[in-house]
Enzyme design. Structure first.
Site, PDB file in Angstrom:
ATOM      1  N   HIS A  67       0.815  -1.212   0.000  1.00  0.00           N
ATOM      2  CA  HIS A  67       0.000   0.000   0.000  1.00  0.00           C
ATOM      3  C   HIS A  67       0.852   1.266   0.000  1.00  0.00           C
ATOM      4  CE1 HIS A  67       0.694  -0.451   4.369  1.00  0.00           C
ATOM      5  NE2 HIS A  67       0.589   0.863   4.388  1.00  0.00           N
ATOM      6  N   ASP A 115       0.143  -7.861   1.407  1.00  0.00           N
ATOM      7  CA  ASP A 115       0.572  -6.452   1.470  1.00  0.00           C
ATOM      8  C   ASP A 115       2.101  -6.347   1.530  1.00  0.00           C
ATOM      9  OD1 ASP A 115       0.537  -3.732   1.667  1.00  0.00           O
ATOM     10  OD2 ASP A 115      -0.307  -3.633   3.684  1.00  0.00           O
ATOM     11  N   SER A 209       4.069   1.723   8.581  1.00  0.00           N
ATOM     12  CA  SER A 209       3.761   0.681   7.603  1.00  0.00           C
ATOM     13  C   SER A 209       4.979   0.382   6.743  1.00  0.00           C
ATOM     14  CB  SER A 209       2.616   1.139   6.695  1.00  0.00           C
ATOM     15  OG  SER A 209       1.443   1.323   7.434  1.00  0.00           O
TER      16      SER A 209
END
EC number: 3.4.21.-
Length: 265
Positions: A67, A115, A209
């Site tokens: 992402h 991811d 992240s």
């Protein structure tokens, strides 16, 4: 008497407000890292602004979260390595342009499956005490719940959006998949390729992240993104395990190298 009750009410309101304003970032409850201690940490940046974390896994490759990709054929991302501070000069700090973004082909932005993102750098980096790859998990070993592993990043420290200039790090306990799939946790959303970690007011958050979860000196998982309140004990951090994707990682690196250096006819 009415005045006393009014004062008590004000005190209670202020107490609750103070509690709610305590840091709840992902690296909430963490501490400043030290120079050269986490030489694998990468800051993925766009226009000089930190967007995501990452982990250096080879001298030309960084692993992060899908992402974090720009979804552009011409990457506008740079990777900062060898840094503790995002802004201050440091002896080994380098910034390298990203040549190629390779998100996992099955990544689903809605449910956050697969991811993972590979970033090929425009050049091989010079290794130093502050710039060094970290090995990643390539054996199918189930890590015990309760084990404390390290997560680090420059992500959000408060609900107000405050982010640190200095790399933060934190030891978090792993949570069993059975617990994490309970209805009051993630209600069966955690797949066999994911793991949960964290505890009340100790977590990772927006901006972390893509960074690694490190157990016994090995990167075992990558911090996922997601819309949740950081530091909530029943909504702990979700991480994508690396081992199930080892073949994709190695094949992607090999194929990209062939594209960059085609064999002569």
């Amino acid at each position: 008497m009415n005045v006393s009750w009014a004062l008590l009410a004000v005190v209670l309101v202020l107490t609750v407000a103070t509690y709610e304003c305590r840091p709840r970032g992902r690296i909430l409850g963490g501490q400043d890292s030290k120079a050269e201690v986490r030489p694998y940490m990468a800051s993925i940046q766009q226009n000089g602004i930190h967007q995501c974390g990452g982990v250096l896994i080879a001298d030309k490759w960084v692993l992060s979260a899908a992402h974090c990709a720009t979804n552009s054929s011409n990457s506008s991302l740079n990777v900062m390595l060898g840094a503790i501070s995002l802004s201050k000069p440091e002896k080994y700090k380098i910034v390298v342009k990203v040549l190629r973004e390779i998100p996992h082909p099955l990544y689903n932005s809605t449910i956050k499956h697969h991811d993972l993102l590979l970033l090929e750098l425009s050049e091989k980096v010079t290794l130093s005490p502050a710039v060094n790859p970290l090995p990643f998990q390539n054996e199918n070993i189930d890590i015990s719940a309760g084990k404390r592993c390290l997560v680090a990043g420059w992500g959000q420290m408060r609900l107000t959006g405050k982010k640190p200039d200095t790399l933060q790090e934190l030891w978090v306990p792993l949570i069993s998949r059975d617990v994490c799939n309970r209805r009051n946790y993630y209600d069966n959303e955690i797949t066999a390729n994911m793991i949960c970690a964290g505890e009340s007011r100790k977590d990772s958050c927006e901006g972390d992240s893509g960074g690694p979860l490190v157990c016994d000196g090995i990167a075992v998982a990558i911090v996922q993104g997601g819309f949740r309140k950081c530091g909530n004990p029943t909504k702990p951090g979700i991480y994508t395990l690396i081992e199930p994707y080892k073949s994709w990682i190695m094949e992607s690196m090999y194929n990209a190298t062939l594209q960059s250096n085609p064999s002569p006819l």
